[in-house]
Design a protein around this motif. Structure first.
Motif, mmCIF file in Angstrom:
data_model
loop_
_atom_site.group_PDB
_atom_site.id
_atom_site.type_symbol
_atom_site.label_atom_id
_atom_site.label_comp_id
_atom_site.label_asym_id
_atom_site.label_seq_id
_atom_site.Cartn_x
_atom_site.Cartn_y
_atom_site.Cartn_z
ATOM 1 N N SER A 41 9.719 1.321 -1.063
ATOM 2 C CA SER A 41 10.462 2.169 -0.139
ATOM 3 C C SER A 41 9.555 2.739 0.931
ATOM 4 C CB SER A 41 11.175 3.298 -0.906
ATOM 5 O OG SER A 41 12.101 2.755 -1.811
ATOM 6 N N TRP A 42 8.712 1.870 1.458
ATOM 7 C CA TRP A 42 7.762 2.290 2.491
ATOM 8 C C TRP A 42 8.500 2.661 3.765
ATOM 9 C CZ3 TRP A 42 2.694 -0.970 2.955
ATOM 10 C CH2 TRP A 42 1.924 -0.776 1.803
ATOM 11 N N GLY A 43 7.948 3.593 4.506
ATOM 12 C CA GLY A 43 8.458 3.935 5.818
ATOM 13 C C GLY A 43 7.398 3.660 6.849
ATOM 14 N N GLU A 44 6.601 4.670 7.170
ATOM 15 C CA GLU A 44 5.557 4.517 8.176
ATOM 16 C C GLU A 44 4.408 3.635 7.701
ATOM 17 O OE1 GLU A 44 4.301 8.357 9.342
ATOM 18 O OE2 GLU A 44 6.205 8.902 10.281
ATOM 19 N N GLU A 45 4.331 3.386 6.391
ATOM 20 C CA GLU A 45 3.233 2.579 5.869
ATOM 21 C C GLU A 45 3.387 1.090 6.211
ATOM 22 O OE1 GLU A 45 5.035 4.634 4.126
ATOM 23 O OE2 GLU A 45 3.756 6.130 3.180
ATOM 24 N N SER A 46 4.560 0.674 6.667
ATOM 25 C CA SER A 46 4.817 -0.726 6.952
ATOM 26 C C SER A 46 5.408 -0.856 8.350
ATOM 27 C CB SER A 46 5.798 -1.302 5.922
ATOM 28 O OG SER A 46 6.189 -2.601 6.261
ATOM 29 N N VAL A 47 4.875 -1.789 9.139
ATOM 30 C CA VAL A 47 5.376 -1.985 10.485
ATOM 31 C C VAL A 47 5.396 -3.473 10.811
ATOM 32 C CG1 VAL A 47 3.082 -1.710 11.507
ATOM 33 C CG2 VAL A 47 5.104 -1.320 12.920
ATOM 34 N N HIS A 48 6.397 -3.897 11.561
ATOM 35 C CA HIS A 48 6.549 -5.279 11.986
ATOM 36 C C HIS A 48 6.326 -5.341 13.490
ATOM 37 C CE1 HIS A 48 9.444 -8.954 12.563
ATOM 38 N NE2 HIS A 48 8.178 -9.289 12.697
ATOM 39 N N VAL A 49 5.330 -6.147 13.928
ATOM 40 C CA VAL A 49 5.059 -6.300 15.356
ATOM 41 C C VAL A 49 5.232 -7.765 15.741
ATOM 42 C CG1 VAL A 49 3.497 -4.318 15.405
ATOM 43 C CG2 VAL A 49 2.570 -6.614 15.015
ATOM 44 N N SER A 50 5.406 -8.008 17.034
ATOM 45 C CA SER A 50 5.808 -9.334 17.490
ATOM 46 C C SER A 50 4.691 -10.357 17.504
ATOM 47 C CB SER A 50 6.421 -9.233 18.890
ATOM 48 O OG SER A 50 5.465 -8.675 19.794
ATOM 49 N N VAL A 75 -3.241 -6.805 7.717
ATOM 50 C CA VAL A 75 -2.612 -7.357 8.919
ATOM 51 C C VAL A 75 -2.308 -8.816 8.608
ATOM 52 C CG1 VAL A 75 -2.843 -7.746 11.400
ATOM 53 C CG2 VAL A 75 -3.971 -5.770 10.327
ATOM 54 N N LEU A 76 -1.045 -9.102 8.338
ATOM 55 C CA LEU A 76 -0.669 -10.398 7.773
ATOM 56 C C LEU A 76 0.375 -11.095 8.636
ATOM 57 C CD1 LEU A 76 -0.209 -9.303 4.027
ATOM 58 C CD2 LEU A 76 -2.318 -9.990 5.205
ATOM 59 N N GLY A 77 0.321 -12.426 8.608
ATOM 60 C CA GLY A 77 1.309 -13.227 9.319
ATOM 61 C C GLY A 77 1.843 -14.344 8.457
ATOM 62 N N GLN A 78 2.534 -15.256 9.080
ATOM 63 C CA GLN A 78 3.225 -16.348 8.400
ATOM 64 C C GLN A 78 2.295 -17.215 7.564
ATOM 65 O OE1 GLN A 78 4.511 -19.401 11.061
ATOM 66 N NE2 GLN A 78 5.857 -20.399 9.599
ATOM 67 N N LEU A 106 0.588 -1.831 5.968
ATOM 68 C CA LEU A 106 0.892 -3.234 6.214
ATOM 69 C C LEU A 106 1.332 -3.396 7.655
ATOM 70 C CD1 LEU A 106 1.584 -6.215 5.465
ATOM 71 C CD2 LEU A 106 3.853 -5.390 4.785
ATOM 72 N N VAL A 107 0.690 -4.340 8.368
ATOM 73 C CA VAL A 107 1.132 -4.729 9.699
ATOM 74 C C VAL A 107 1.544 -6.200 9.606
ATOM 75 C CG1 VAL A 107 0.550 -4.953 12.138
ATOM 76 C CG2 VAL A 107 -0.473 -3.109 10.776
ATOM 77 N N ALA A 108 2.841 -6.451 9.650
ATOM 78 C CA ALA A 108 3.370 -7.813 9.563
ATOM 79 C C ALA A 108 3.532 -8.342 10.979
ATOM 80 C CB ALA A 108 4.700 -7.817 8.825
#
Length: 449
Positions: free
Chosen positions: A392-401, A342-345, A372-374
């Motif tokens: 070429s990740w799909g469900e393995e990577s997500v971007h949340v606000s 779970v990573l951010g800036q 990955l949760v960005a």
């Protein structure tokens, strides 16, 4: 200004909403808060006098520049003491290494060191003013965002032992390049007296090159064959804890740390070099390193929830080097388990920001991290894009606000046995994610303390 108070003066603190009895309160006016407004409450709580930039209606020493006066007071007080001053700087690992040094030196005698990372023109003198005649060692962390910062700090409290950990890319946006960062960090060794000691990282070419910038004796640490304090057979245990054979000029001993991640080996060797200089044997150093824990919050702070989910809270700050080290630790800790990053800036990277965030996202994939949760805005999207382009990740990577969106996602998807790393620059506030996901836990174990 009158001579500083005698060593039984007690602490010097900044006025805030919470008070303890203290003889000197220092009033600052940072953004949004003016310490002068709390002067009356500080005196009511026990302060004998306030150091201020204007009259405050209570006993006060009024000066033109409160920060400069605080620094002058620190230099005057420490100059009267017989304590050995140890100062360290570096792009990454300063606070963790400071905590290790403190835990080693406490075995030799009374040691004062900063809580957290009080490493600027305010935090450093506040730490120094806690020293008394009984203090044998004063350990100071020194940060820098601009050329001249460390020169200023070493002028406040001159060290006898100066340590440079590494030269990375933290604050590269302000400095403009690693060479400029090296110039700033090297101010540490330039400040040392001829009878002082420069402790330098043999594995970092920019740090090793600082040998030519000091008139002090030099002690090298690292895994390089010519390092004076050296680590050999470096590896991680099954649960991700570093283990190595410690070599010092006076002997060898084995170390297995309680902390997590191979990056702590360099920190430990740096601390060992300081401890060796101050008289600890190899066996004493090895025992102390093997028993040392985390003293500062949100730095690889490991907590296991009752359902078996493990959280690695490294949310205090982030730069490319520390982010990569934390991810490697996650991969080591999570072998055979599902892992979440779970990573951010990473802030203050300037023109390198896109490249560095992309590289971290790619590393997530290369280390086989499960998810990955960005979290956040533009920089988080770069993290996700790097991961997607690498694997070429799909469900393995997500971007949340934001942090709350990350909490909501993790609450719905975490499973017993998962390992979750949370890390970003301090401004992102990702420690809220761990707090929220632990708040309903009734029991658990905090590791590494």
């Amino acid at each position: 200004m009158r001579d500083p108070a005698p060593p039984d003066r007690g602490p010097v603190v900044i006025p805030s909403g919470v008070f303890k009895p203290l003889p000197l309160s220092v009033a600052f006016a940072p953004d949004g808060v003016d310490g002068h407004d709390y002067a009356q409450r500080a005196v009511e709580a026990g302060a004998a006098v306030v150091l201020a930039a204007r009259p405050v209606g209570v006993p006060a020493i009024v000066v033109d520049d409160v920060v400069a006066a605080l620094g002058a007071l620190a230099r005057a007080v420490v100059g009267r003491l017989g304590t050995t001053v140890v100062a360290l700087t570096g792009s990454a690992g300063k606070t963790s290494t400071k905590d290790l040094i403190a835990q080693l030196l406490e075995r030799k005698g009374p040691t004062v060191f900063p809580a957290g990372n009080l490493n600027n023109e305010i935090g450093l003198p506040l730490t120094a003013l806690r020293a008394t005649e009984e203090t044998q060692h004063l350990v100071l962390e020194m940060g820098a965002r601009y050329i001249g910062d460390i020169c200023y700090l070493t002028g406040l409290v001159p060290p006898r032992i100066g340590l440079v950990l590494n030269v990375g890319t933290a604050h590269i946006g302000e400095f403009g390049g690693r060479e400029q960062i090296a110039k700033a960090k090297g101010e540490m060794v330039e400040s040392l007296p001829e009878d002082g000691l420069a402790v330098l990282n043999a594995d970092d070419p920019l740090v090793r090159a600082m040998t030519s910038r000091t008139k002090a004796r030099v002690l090298l640490f690292g895994e390089a064959a010519d390092a004076d304090v050296r680590g050999e057979n470096v590896h991680l245990t099954e649960d991700g804890r570093p283990s190595f054979r410690l070599h010092t000029p006076t002997g060898c001993s084995d170390v297995t740390m309680r902390l997590y991640g191979e990056h702590h080996v360099s920190n430990a060797l740096a601390a060992a070099a300081v401890a060796h200089e101050l008289g600890l044997s190899a066996d004493e150093i090895a025992v102390a390193l093997s028993e040392a824990g985390t003293l500062s919050r949100w730095r690889m702070e490991v907590t296991e929830r009752p359902d078996g989910v493990t959280f690695v809270n490294d949310a205090y700050n982030a730069n490319p080097e520390s982010m990569k080290a934390a991810l490697r630790a996650l991969a080591a800790m999570g072998k055979g388990r599902r892992t979440w990053a779970v990573l951010g800036q990473m802030a203050e990277l300037g023109d390198a920001s896109l490249t560095e965030h992309d590289a971290v996202g790619r590393l997530v994939v290369r280390l086989n991290v499960s998810k990955l949760v960005a979290v956040g805005g533009r920089e988080a999207s770069w993290l996700q894009l790097g991961a997607y382009n690498e694997g070429s990740w799909g469900e393995e990577s997500v971007h949340v606000s934001d942090a709350q969106a990350a909490v909501d996602l993790l609450r719905s998807e975490l499973r017993p046995g998962d390992v979750v790393l949370v890390k970003a620059s301090r401004s992102v506030g990702l420690e809220q994610v761990v707090t929220a996901l632990l708040e309903n836990a009734t029991e658990g174990e905090v590791a590494g303390r």
